[in-house]
Design an enzyme around this catalytic site. Structure first.
Site, mmCIF file in Angstrom:
data_model
loop_
_atom_site.group_PDB
_atom_site.id
_atom_site.type_symbol
_atom_site.label_atom_id
_atom_site.label_comp_id
_atom_site.label_asym_id
_atom_site.label_seq_id
_atom_site.Cartn_x
_atom_site.Cartn_y
_atom_site.Cartn_z
ATOM 1 N N LYS A 184 0.834 -1.199 0.000
ATOM 2 C CA LYS A 184 0.000 0.000 0.000
ATOM 3 C C LYS A 184 0.871 1.253 0.000
ATOM 4 O O LYS A 184 1.783 1.385 0.800
ATOM 5 C CB LYS A 184 -0.912 -0.019 1.224
ATOM 6 C CG LYS A 184 -1.837 -1.242 1.269
ATOM 7 C CD LYS A 184 -2.620 -1.336 2.550
ATOM 8 C CE LYS A 184 -1.730 -1.614 3.749
ATOM 9 N NZ LYS A 184 -2.506 -1.839 4.991
ATOM 10 N N THR A 201 -8.116 8.716 9.607
ATOM 11 C CA THR A 201 -7.615 7.508 8.949
ATOM 12 C C THR A 201 -7.303 6.390 9.944
ATOM 13 O O THR A 201 -6.616 5.429 9.615
ATOM 14 C CB THR A 201 -6.341 7.830 8.144
ATOM 15 O OG1 THR A 201 -5.373 8.418 9.026
ATOM 16 C CG2 THR A 201 -6.650 8.787 7.006
ATOM 17 N N GLY A 204 -7.434 3.148 11.689
ATOM 18 C CA GLY A 204 -7.970 1.832 11.364
ATOM 19 C C GLY A 204 -8.155 1.540 9.892
ATOM 20 O O GLY A 204 -8.813 0.560 9.535
ATOM 21 N N THR A 205 -7.553 2.346 9.021
ATOM 22 C CA THR A 205 -7.736 2.092 7.584
ATOM 23 C C THR A 205 -7.127 0.753 7.163
ATOM 24 O O THR A 205 -7.709 0.031 6.348
ATOM 25 C CB THR A 205 -7.134 3.224 6.735
ATOM 26 O OG1 THR A 205 -5.796 3.494 7.182
ATOM 27 C CG2 THR A 205 -7.953 4.492 6.855
ATOM 28 N N GLY A 206 -5.961 0.421 7.706
ATOM 29 C CA GLY A 206 -5.337 -0.855 7.351
ATOM 30 C C GLY A 206 -6.147 -2.044 7.822
ATOM 31 O O GLY A 206 -6.321 -3.025 7.079
ATOM 32 N N CYS A 207 -6.658 -1.961 9.049
ATOM 33 C CA CYS A 207 -7.500 -3.029 9.585
ATOM 34 C C CYS A 207 -8.752 -3.186 8.733
ATOM 35 O O CYS A 207 -9.174 -4.300 8.404
ATOM 36 C CB CYS A 207 -7.909 -2.715 11.021
ATOM 37 S SG CYS A 207 -6.551 -2.410 12.170
#
Length: 269
Positions: free
Chosen positions: A175, A207, A209-212
């Site tokens: 990413k 942003t 928790g965007t990866g989770c």
């Protein structure tokens, strides 16, 4: 048939990341969510102030209890915290390689707190990466896993994606949110090819928790039978909507959460 998806991750009491974000994303994407806790954190939108780890054997016990009773159609692995937990998770999942497994190598929180012990990186690389259907590192995580400098260009992102796939995952999504650019491209490396997913950077501080959220949405789509490329396209579109609608929430004074249910809730209701 409604698919069942299991998250193995840490807890975020403020609700924006970790298990809480995973369960919200699962529900938003139309799958039944389950959760195995690896750690409790004391955190909010401003940062992490404490971590309490679940004993590795009890993490394995939770996983085994779910699989003993419930059909699991996909697994998402988030925060594993230390080598012992990484080893326990790998051991519990070894006999379940027939289902999609998304590994999101959660290493550093938004506020900078370390969420993975340095000695755990080797266990993660040796034991969990070969189990992964899809690995989803951001640029700092990709660099840490490879012991290389941070990628600063598309060429370096592509190279690191291929290097990570050589460690065992069937596919790797690197990413590009940390690139110094108005664009935020991601690159998917599979056995067949490299594919770029383009996106404009959204100007927001919300942003958390965007990866989770992305990795959970990916697990949901893989559970429903999508290919890696199809799952990434759907999950990224879902996350883009969640980030764009994050301003409708009023949660905390730091990096706020995304709006997981942007397609389901009306403003203020």
């Amino acid at each position: 048939m409604i698919r069942n998806v299991l998250s193995i991750a840490g807890s975020d009491p403020s609700g924006g990341a970790g298990i809480q974000a995973d369960l919200k994303a699962f529900s938003a994407r139309g799958v039944y969510g389950m959760a195995v806790l690896t750690a409790l954190t004391a955190q909010n939108t401003q940062g992490v102030s404490g971590v309490h780890l679940v004993p590795p054997q009890f993490v394995a016990d939770q996983i085994n209890a779910v699989f003993a009773d419930v059909r699991v159609d996909a697994v998402k692995i988030g925060m594993i915290a230390n080598a012992g937990i990484a080893d326990a998770v790998a051991g519990a999942l070894t006999d379940h390689r027939d289902i999609p497994i998304v590994v999101d190598p959660v290493m550093i929180a938004k506020g900078g707190a370390a969420l993975l012990a340095p000695e755990a990186v080797d266990v993660l690389t040796r034991r969990l990466l070969p189990l992964a259907t899809l690995l989803t590192p951001n640029l700092p995580e990709a660099a840490a896993l490879l012991h290389q400098p941070l990628a600063t260009s598309r060429a370096e992102m592509a190279e690191q994606a291929e290097r990570l796939r050589a460690l065992g995952p069937a596919a790797v999504l690197v990413k590009g949110g940390h690139l110094d650019s108005d664009e935020s491209p991601d690159v998917l490396a599979t056995a067949a090819d490299l594919h770029w997913f383009e996106a404009r950077r959204v100007p927001t501080k919300n942003t958390h928790g965007t990866g989770c959220t992305l990795s959970s949405a990916l697990a949901a789509e893989l559970a429903k039978g999508a290919s890696a490329r199809e799952a990434v396209a759907i999950a990224k579109d879902y996350l883009a909507g969640a980030v764009a609608a994050a301003g409708h929430l009023t949660v905390g004074s730091g990096h706020g959460p995304v709006q997981h249910f942007h397609a389901l809730w009306k403003d203020g209701e």
